[in-house]
Design a protein around this motif. Structure first.
Motif, PDB file in Angstrom:
ATOM      1  N   VAL A 141       0.825  -1.209   0.000  1.00  0.00           N
ATOM      2  CA  VAL A 141       0.000   0.000   0.000  1.00  0.00           C
ATOM      3  C   VAL A 141       0.860   1.261   0.000  1.00  0.00           C
ATOM      4  O   VAL A 141       0.406   2.341  -0.401  1.00  0.00           O
ATOM      5  N   ARG A 142       2.110   1.126   0.418  1.00  0.00           N
ATOM      6  CA  ARG A 142       2.957   2.327   0.501  1.00  0.00           C
ATOM      7  C   ARG A 142       3.155   2.972  -0.862  1.00  0.00           C
ATOM      8  O   ARG A 142       3.381   4.187  -0.948  1.00  0.00           O
ATOM      9  N   PHE A 143       3.045   2.208  -1.939  1.00  0.00           N
ATOM     10  CA  PHE A 143       3.240   2.784  -3.268  1.00  0.00           C
ATOM     11  C   PHE A 143       2.025   3.606  -3.703  1.00  0.00           C
ATOM     12  O   PHE A 143       2.180   4.616  -4.383  1.00  0.00           O
ATOM     13  N   THR A 187      -1.044  -5.887  -8.919  1.00  0.00           N
ATOM     14  CA  THR A 187      -0.920  -6.970  -9.889  1.00  0.00           C
ATOM     15  C   THR A 187       0.252  -7.893  -9.577  1.00  0.00           C
ATOM     16  O   THR A 187       0.193  -9.095  -9.847  1.00  0.00           O
ATOM     17  N   ILE A 188       1.305  -7.352  -8.981  1.00  0.00           N
ATOM     18  CA  ILE A 188       2.460  -8.200  -8.648  1.00  0.00           C
ATOM     19  C   ILE A 188       2.533  -8.497  -7.150  1.00  0.00           C
ATOM     20  O   ILE A 188       3.569  -8.957  -6.656  1.00  0.00           O
ATOM     21  N   SER A 189       1.440  -8.277  -6.441  1.00  0.00           N
ATOM     22  CA  SER A 189       1.460  -8.473  -4.988  1.00  0.00           C
ATOM     23  C   SER A 189       1.079  -9.908  -4.622  1.00  0.00           C
ATOM     24  O   SER A 189       0.005 -10.177  -4.080  1.00  0.00           O
ATOM     25  N   PRO A 206       9.020  -8.863   1.088  1.00  0.00           N
ATOM     26  CA  PRO A 206      10.227  -8.122   0.695  1.00  0.00           C
ATOM     27  C   PRO A 206      10.463  -8.148  -0.810  1.00  0.00           C
ATOM     28  O   PRO A 206      10.896  -7.139  -1.393  1.00  0.00           O
ATOM     29  N   MET A 207      10.178  -9.284  -1.442  1.00  0.00           N
ATOM     30  CA  MET A 207      10.337  -9.374  -2.896  1.00  0.00           C
ATOM     31  C   MET A 207       9.331  -8.487  -3.615  1.00  0.00           C
ATOM     32  O   MET A 207       9.674  -7.805  -4.591  1.00  0.00           O
ATOM     33  N   ILE A 208       8.088  -8.471  -3.122  1.00  0.00           N
ATOM     34  CA  ILE A 208       7.064  -7.617  -3.734  1.00  0.00           C
ATOM     35  C   ILE A 208       7.496  -6.153  -3.669  1.00  0.00           C
ATOM     36  O   ILE A 208       7.424  -5.419  -4.666  1.00  0.00           O
ATOM     37  N   LEU A 209       7.959  -5.723  -2.506  1.00  0.00           N
ATOM     38  CA  LEU A 209       8.344  -4.323  -2.332  1.00  0.00           C
ATOM     39  C   LEU A 209       9.524  -3.961  -3.234  1.00  0.00           C
ATOM     40  O   LEU A 209       9.536  -2.894  -3.860  1.00  0.00           O
ATOM     41  N   ARG A 210      10.508  -4.829  -3.293  1.00  0.00           N
ATOM     42  CA  ARG A 210      11.667  -4.570  -4.146  1.00  0.00           C
ATOM     43  C   ARG A 210      11.271  -4.485  -5.617  1.00  0.00           C
ATOM     44  O   ARG A 210      11.678  -3.572  -6.335  1.00  0.00           O
ATOM     45  N   LEU A 254       9.377  -1.772 -10.858  1.00  0.00           N
ATOM     46  CA  LEU A 254       8.288  -1.554 -11.816  1.00  0.00           C
ATOM     47  C   LEU A 254       8.007  -0.063 -11.976  1.00  0.00           C
ATOM     48  O   LEU A 254       7.910   0.446 -13.101  1.00  0.00           O
ATOM     49  N   LEU A 255       7.877   0.637 -10.859  1.00  0.00           N
ATOM     50  CA  LEU A 255       7.575   2.068 -10.943  1.00  0.00           C
ATOM     51  C   LEU A 255       8.740   2.855 -11.523  1.00  0.00           C
ATOM     52  O   LEU A 255       8.535   3.890 -12.162  1.00  0.00           O
TER      53      LEU A 255
END
Length: 267
Positions: A32-34, A53-55, A60-64, A69-70
């Protein structure tokens, strides 16, 4: 942990875990931080769609990978969607089974959407997602899936794994990732979820359902049983159970179900 044996005790348990996890610090280690990073609604919507979509998988992998992606959007989601060089995105791995070709597929459709409607909220309004009796996520998913396919067909692009963007059968899917994005965009309690939409309120949202949430909910008695593969019926049934406690905001208990699951309280 003893399973609560009355509705009042179950609600008290859910409220306690919600209060523990629905705190600003939660956003530091959650996707959610993004969505919280952007104040302009279109930027927030695009970040919410793509990051949700990638969550799946390890956080940790999702956040990285969400950062990567962004970065491909040069930190300006709307600007890149409207004017960026989509076709220059390399076909590298972005997150697990999500590659550059999937991102290009999604962005071609989002360019059409934001050119025509300005915001995802306007698109949702146009396709009747807020109509009485409508389940917003499913109405959005079916229409968004068609828009993505049409936009890619119009540029002569062969569809290559569009189900990495949205489920191939949205009508029966639990739509975990889209329901997650909508929670971020609709709920606005000044704590974690940033909100921004006015089209409908949190009472119309559905729980982002995956196997872990499903198993936790079944163990608590919120579902009669945990199906092998969570689907729309499962997401609707769980949300209806939670509406008995908070009809105005059932998905606030997403924080509680996460907390109960992540700390192993039911083991």
């Amino acid at each position: 942990m003893n399973i609560p044996d009355t509705p009042d005790r179950l609600r008290a348990l859910l409220d306690d875990y919600t209060a523990e996890y629905n705190v600003p610090e939660f956003a530091d280690s959650d996707p959610v931080r993004f969505a919280r990073r952007f104040t302009a609604l279109p930027d927030r919507e695009i970040a919410a769609l793509l990051v949700s979509t990638i969550s799946w998988g390890r956080r940790p992998m999702i956040l990285r990978n969400a950062e990567r992606l962004l970065a491909l959007l040069e930190g300006e989601p709307l600007g890149f969607v409207l004017e960026g060089d989509i076709e220059s995105i390399p076909d590298d791995n972005i997150h697990r089974t999500f590659f550059g070709r999937h991102l290009r597929y999604y962005l071609r459709g989002l360019r059409e959407l934001y050119t025509r409607f300005g915001t995802l909220e306007n698109f949702a309004r146009a396709v009747g997602a807020a109509a009485p009796g409508e389940a917003p996520a499913w109405a959005i998913a079916e229409n968004l899936g068609r828009l993505l396919a049409d936009a890619n067909r119009a540029c002569g692009t062969k569809p290559d794994g569009p189900d990495r963007c949205l489920p191939s059968k949205p009508a029966t899917s639990a739509l975990k990732r889209l329901n997650m994005a909508l929670r971020w965009l609709v709920r606005r309690d000044g704590i974690v979820d940033p909100g921004g939409w006015e089209l409908f309120g949190p009472d119309r949202l559905y729980i982002p359902m995956d196997v872990h949430v499903c198993n936790t909910s079944a163990a608590l008695g919120l579902l009669p049983a945990a199906p092998r593969t969570p689907d729309r019926k499962c997401a609707v049934a769980l949300t209806e159970s939670l509406r008995a406690f908070r009809p105005d905001d059932p998905t606030v208990y997403d924080f509680a179900l996460f907390g109960i699951g992540v700390n192993g309280a039911l083991k």
